[in-house]
Write a protein that holds these residues in place. Sequence first.
Motif, PDB file in Angstrom:
ATOM      1  N   UNK A 171       0.814  -1.216   0.000  1.00  0.00           N
ATOM      2  CA  UNK A 171       0.000   0.000   0.000  1.00  0.00           C
ATOM      3  C   UNK A 171       0.847   1.264   0.000  1.00  0.00           C
ATOM      4  N   UNK A 172       2.138   1.142   0.302  1.00  0.00           N
ATOM      5  CA  UNK A 172       3.011   2.310   0.246  1.00  0.00           C
ATOM      6  C   UNK A 172       3.149   2.849  -1.174  1.00  0.00           C
ATOM      7  N   UNK A 173       2.777   2.053  -2.152  1.00  0.00           N
ATOM      8  CA  UNK A 173       2.846   2.519  -3.541  1.00  0.00           C
ATOM      9  C   UNK A 173       1.896   3.689  -3.780  1.00  0.00           C
ATOM     10  N   UNK A 174       0.827   3.777  -2.997  1.00  0.00           N
ATOM     11  CA  UNK A 174      -0.067   4.935  -3.126  1.00  0.00           C
ATOM     12  C   UNK A 174       0.639   6.197  -2.652  1.00  0.00           C
ATOM     13  N   UNK A 175       1.435   6.089  -1.597  1.00  0.00           N
ATOM     14  CA  UNK A 175       2.164   7.252  -1.090  1.00  0.00           C
ATOM     15  C   UNK A 175       3.216   7.721  -2.087  1.00  0.00           C
ATOM     16  N   UNK A 176       3.801   6.771  -2.831  1.00  0.00           N
ATOM     17  CA  UNK A 176       4.835   7.132  -3.801  1.00  0.00           C
ATOM     18  C   UNK A 176       4.229   7.551  -5.146  1.00  0.00           C
ATOM     19  N   UNK A 177       2.895   7.397  -5.313  1.00  0.00           N
ATOM     20  CA  UNK A 177       2.194   7.762  -6.544  1.00  0.00           C
ATOM     21  C   UNK A 177       2.621   6.920  -7.742  1.00  0.00           C
ATOM     22  N   UNK A 178       3.276   5.763  -7.502  1.00  0.00           N
ATOM     23  CA  UNK A 178       3.675   4.952  -8.651  1.00  0.00           C
ATOM     24  C   UNK A 178       2.636   3.892  -8.996  1.00  0.00           C
ATOM     25  N   UNK A 179       1.550   3.819  -8.217  1.00  0.00           N
ATOM     26  CA  UNK A 179       0.447   2.921  -8.546  1.00  0.00           C
ATOM     27  C   UNK A 179      -0.714   3.699  -9.144  1.00  0.00           C
ATOM     28  N   UNK A 180      -1.038   4.811  -8.519  1.00  0.00           N
ATOM     29  CA  UNK A 180      -2.155   5.621  -8.986  1.00  0.00           C
ATOM     30  C   UNK A 180      -2.842   6.292  -7.816  1.00  0.00           C
ATOM     31  N   UNK A 181      -3.970   6.912  -8.086  1.00  0.00           N
ATOM     32  CA  UNK A 181      -4.731   7.597  -7.039  1.00  0.00           C
ATOM     33  C   UNK A 181      -6.022   6.838  -6.765  1.00  0.00           C
ATOM     34  N   UNK A 182      -6.398   6.794  -5.495  1.00  0.00           N
ATOM     35  CA  UNK A 182      -7.624   6.132  -5.055  1.00  0.00           C
ATOM     36  C   UNK A 182      -8.366   7.093  -4.156  1.00  0.00           C
ATOM     37  N   UNK A 183      -9.543   7.516  -4.571  1.00  0.00           N
ATOM     38  CA  UNK A 183     -10.314   8.511  -3.820  1.00  0.00           C
ATOM     39  C   UNK A 183     -11.770   8.077  -3.719  1.00  0.00           C
ATOM     40  N   UNK A 184     -12.397   8.466  -2.617  1.00  0.00           N
ATOM     41  CA  UNK A 184     -13.823   8.153  -2.458  1.00  0.00           C
ATOM     42  C   UNK A 184     -14.656   8.950  -3.452  1.00  0.00           C
ATOM     43  N   UNK A 185     -15.785   8.376  -3.827  1.00  0.00           N
ATOM     44  CA  UNK A 185     -16.717   9.064  -4.706  1.00  0.00           C
ATOM     45  C   UNK A 185     -18.118   8.963  -4.118  1.00  0.00           C
ATOM     46  N   UNK A 186     -19.045   9.831  -4.538  1.00  0.00           N
ATOM     47  CA  UNK A 186     -20.384   9.832  -3.937  1.00  0.00           C
ATOM     48  C   UNK A 186     -21.372   8.919  -4.647  1.00  0.00           C
ATOM     49  N   UNK A 187     -20.899   8.046  -5.515  1.00  0.00           N
ATOM     50  CA  UNK A 187     -21.812   7.280  -6.349  1.00  0.00           C
ATOM     51  C   UNK A 187     -22.040   5.877  -5.790  1.00  0.00           C
ATOM     52  N   UNK A 188     -22.517   4.962  -6.614  1.00  0.00           N
ATOM     53  CA  UNK A 188     -22.881   3.628  -6.140  1.00  0.00           C
ATOM     54  C   UNK A 188     -21.647   2.831  -5.741  1.00  0.00           C
ATOM     55  N   UNK A 189     -21.819   1.821  -4.889  1.00  0.00           N
ATOM     56  CA  UNK A 189     -20.675   1.041  -4.413  1.00  0.00           C
ATOM     57  C   UNK A 189     -19.874   0.411  -5.554  1.00  0.00           C
TER      58      UNK A 189
END
Length: 262
Positions: free
Chosen positions: A127-145
């Motif tokens: 999961x540290x790959x999210x901190x390094x931005x070499x995997x991509x971005x993951x953000x919550x959204x207001x839509x369906x599950x």
Amino acid sequence: MSAFSDRAERIAAYLVGHATAASVVAHDIDGRQGVVDFLIRWPDGVAGALEVTLVVEHASIEWQALAAAEGWRWPATSSWDFRASEVSFRYKSTRRLVLRAVELCDRWSVDDPRDLPQDALIAEPGLRRFSRWDLGSLTRSPFSPGVTVYARTTAEFIEAAPSSFSRVVETWHDQPHMASHIAKLVETPDVAERHLFLVAMDDVLPVRFFTDDFDPPATRPLGFDAVDVLWVWSNYWHRFLRYRHQEWKWIDFPPPQDAGGS
């Protein structure tokens, strides 16, 4: 990407039929090989040819085919958006890591994997790959599950994007498959117009043109001289572009009541 290609062809045929007030009939059926996707027939007997093709970053074809088969969504109990940092990535391992990140973010009530406590990151070093931005971005959204999967945009800053959409279209002419699609149009006999419909995937669109809030181009796209009418549509556009008679024009989608089962 056959499932997504088939859907793109159906959409293109419907939109062209509505915009031209003509019937659009499937042609590459009944064992026909190397022919255009559709024939266009006007009430006065005039005929045209329509070829439809996806425009996609070559390096991302494999993962996009897998994503399209899942409807561009991964199963989750909460709603998220995932955008890869690279044009190409390992689909299955990335999918597992993203869904694990979602599970932990929900457990710890955070909206970004980078906000997970150190104890969780120590236990899940991937999961540290999210901190390094070499995997991509993951953000919550207001839509369906679920986790909606997006391709990386070609340019991350407006200033870095080409200013003319025609110039962007010109670069698509050099894609390896484009020559064969144009050749089908040229070789179709007894037609008055040859139409090429380009369905642009997210990863070939600079961010300036990711949505349809830009003015139609003022210049002709070089390289498409054999095509009489050029159409362009992308997934986040609420209308589509037509180049005909030396002019680009936005065409509105048909009203919902006219959409039928398309």
